[in-house]
Scaffold this motif. Structure first.
Motif, PDB file in Angstrom:
ATOM      1  N   VAL A  58       0.935  -1.199  -0.106  1.00  0.00           N
ATOM      2  CA  VAL A  58       0.001   0.148  -0.133  1.00  0.00           C
ATOM      3  C   VAL A  58       0.917   1.360   0.030  1.00  0.00           C
ATOM      4  CG1 VAL A  58      -1.720   1.190   1.181  1.00  0.00           C
ATOM      5  CG2 VAL A  58      -1.976  -1.152   1.268  1.00  0.00           C
ATOM      6  N   LEU A  59       0.676   2.094  -1.065  1.00  0.00           N
ATOM      7  CA  LEU A  59       1.720   3.255  -0.882  1.00  0.00           C
ATOM      8  C   LEU A  59       0.650   4.614  -0.601  1.00  0.00           C
ATOM      9  CD1 LEU A  59       2.757   1.333  -3.324  1.00  0.00           C
ATOM     10  CD2 LEU A  59       3.932   3.495  -4.238  1.00  0.00           C
ATOM     11  N   MET A  60       1.086   5.384  -0.076  1.00  0.00           N
ATOM     12  CA  MET A  60       0.532   6.544   0.915  1.00  0.00           C
ATOM     13  C   MET A  60       1.254   7.638   0.957  1.00  0.00           C
ATOM     14  SD  MET A  60       0.270   5.008   4.710  1.00  0.00           S
ATOM     15  CE  MET A  60       0.129   3.407   3.939  1.00  0.00           C
ATOM     16  N   GLU A  61       0.460   8.555   1.253  1.00  0.00           N
ATOM     17  CA  GLU A  61       1.200  10.216   1.494  1.00  0.00           C
ATOM     18  C   GLU A  61       2.309   9.779   2.550  1.00  0.00           C
ATOM     19  OE1 GLU A  61       0.137  14.302   3.655  1.00  0.00           O
ATOM     20  OE2 GLU A  61      -1.654  13.005   2.990  1.00  0.00           O
ATOM     21  N   GLY A  62       3.487  10.486   2.539  1.00  0.00           N
ATOM     22  CA  GLY A  62       4.779  10.111   3.401  1.00  0.00           C
ATOM     23  C   GLY A  62       4.298  10.279   4.862  1.00  0.00           C
ATOM     24  N   ASN A  63       3.322  11.218   5.214  1.00  0.00           N
ATOM     25  CA  ASN A  63       3.213  11.456   6.737  1.00  0.00           C
ATOM     26  C   ASN A  63       1.853  10.772   6.944  1.00  0.00           C
ATOM     27  OD1 ASN A  63       1.949  13.605   5.488  1.00  0.00           O
ATOM     28  ND2 ASN A  63       3.128  15.103   6.373  1.00  0.00           N
TER      29      ASN A  63
END
Length: 153
Positions: A58-63
Motif C-alpha cells: 500500500v503506497l500512501m502519503e509520506g506522513n
C-alpha cells in the motif's frame, strides 16, 4: 540488486529518466524528503502487509498513518505488517527501498487516496538511496495497482 530490478522495470515502462539517485539516504520519509528536495507528504511511502497469507503493498502519503478500522473494512483483516526481516524475501526489496517496481510476482499493489492531492509523488526505487518523480496517475498506471483505497487517518 533491488535498485537494478526497479530500474529495469522503469526502463521498460519508459520512466527511467525520472529516477533520482541522491548521495544522501532516502531510507525514511524525513530523509527522503530532504534528499529529494520535497515535502514529507509527497514521499509515496510503501508499506508491506500480509493479507490472506500473501504480501500486499500500500503506497500512501509520506506522513499518513494506517487507520486500522479503514484497513479492515477494505481488506477484511487486521493490518499486519510484514516483519522487516522477511520483507526482502517476500516483496523483492529491502526495507527503506520498498516500491512497486520490479517486485516479486503475485503481489497486489494499492494506492491510498492521500496521494491524489499532490502534483508529484516520490516512491523509492528499490533501495535506500533513490526515488522516482511521478504524478499519482503515472504511479497508478505503471505500478499495476489494483485500485485506489482509503485506509489512512
Amino acid at each position: 540488486m533491488s535498485f537494478e530490478k526497479a530500474k529495469k522495470f522503469l526502463e521498460i515502462k519508459g520512466f527511467a529518466d525520472r529516477i533520482i539517485v541522491p548521495a544522501e539516504s532516502t531510507a525514511t520519509v524525513p530523509l527522503a524528503a530532504a534528499a529529494l528536495g520535497t515535502t514529507e507528504g509527497e514521499i509515496a511511502k510503501t508499506l508491506s502487509f500480509i493479507v490472506d497469507e500473501k504480501p500486499v503493498l500500500v503506497l500512501m502519503e509520506g506522513n499518513a498513518r494506517i487507520q486500522n478500522h479503514k484497513f479492515k473494512e477494505q481488506f477484511h483483516t487486521k493490518a499486519k505488517m510484514i516483519p522487516p526481516s522477511e520483507v526482502e524475501e517476500l516483496v523483492g526489496h529491502e526495507p527503506g527501498g520498498v516500491c512497486p517496481f520490479g517486485i516479486n510476482e503475485g503481489i497486489d499493489v494499492y494506492l491510498d487516496v492521500s496521494l491524489q492531492k499532490f502534483e508529484y509523488v516520490y516512491p523509492a526505487c528499490g533501495d535506500d538511496h533513490s526515488g522516482v518523480k511521478l504524478t499519482p496517475q503515472e504511479l497508478f498506471a505503471i505500478s499495476g495497482a489494483k485500485g485506489w483505497v482509503d485506509v489512512c487517518q
